[in-house]
Design an enzyme around this catalytic site. Sequence first.
Site, PDB file in Angstrom:
ATOM      1  N   LEU A 137      46.145  35.391  49.130  1.00  0.00           N
ATOM      2  CA  LEU A 137      47.519  35.576  48.668  1.00  0.00           C
ATOM      3  C   LEU A 137      48.130  36.826  49.287  1.00  0.00           C
ATOM      4  CD1 LEU A 137      49.616  34.611  46.398  1.00  0.00           C
ATOM      5  CD2 LEU A 137      48.725  36.583  45.152  1.00  0.00           C
ATOM      6  N   HIS A 138      49.348  36.694  49.777  1.00  0.00           N
ATOM      7  CA  HIS A 138      50.076  37.853  50.300  1.00  0.00           C
ATOM      8  C   HIS A 138      51.567  37.634  50.112  1.00  0.00           C
ATOM      9  CE1 HIS A 138      49.332  35.036  53.626  1.00  0.00           C
ATOM     10  NE2 HIS A 138      50.483  35.428  54.140  1.00  0.00           N
ATOM     11  N   GLN A 139      52.220  38.669  49.622  1.00  0.00           N
ATOM     12  CA  GLN A 139      53.666  38.636  49.392  1.00  0.00           C
ATOM     13  C   GLN A 139      54.369  39.317  50.559  1.00  0.00           C
ATOM     14  OE1 GLN A 139      55.841  37.973  46.131  1.00  0.00           O
ATOM     15  NE2 GLN A 139      56.376  40.095  45.745  1.00  0.00           N
TER      16      GLN A 139
END
Length: 180
Positions: A137-139
């Site tokens: 997960l990466h924003q």
Amino acid sequence: MTQQDGVGVEDALQRLWTPHRMAYIQGENKPVGTDSDGCPFCRLLESGQPDEDSLIVARDELVFAILNLYPYNPGHLMVLPYRHVADYTELTPEETVAVAEYTQRAMRVIRAISAPHGFNIGLNQGPVAGAGIAAHLHQHVVPRWGGDSNFMPVIGHTKVLPQLLGDTWKLLSDAWSEVD
């Protein structure tokens, strides 16, 4: 700054096009599978490289901010949990808060050093949603300016960035401790 995996051949800024992005488009350094062994983010964390070489701008207890190796705009960074999880619903409540707070801080830092007119902020969940590295997960935090989309992305299918990643890293990492 040392050579970074996947950036292509250096040419002392003598070109207007960005064929080095082909390394990304063709899948160089993209993980195979969903475990942390093939994850480029986990590999960077375990590499022992200095943050400048791995493009990690800042670290907190649960999350970190890293420049995107293939940025859409100067200052494009990502906020990630250290823990290797793929889906937003897998974050602990503490990690969820940490991602949100680090995203806010990233926006304040970018505003302080480059005064963007706006931001695109988002999570791409799964390959079908556009996640290039879906397993971790990466924003994305992408600064935007009026007119930053011109003929190059439309006609040339490329983006011209006016700043080297090492220079962007220095500006952001220096400002990170100065901006609340």
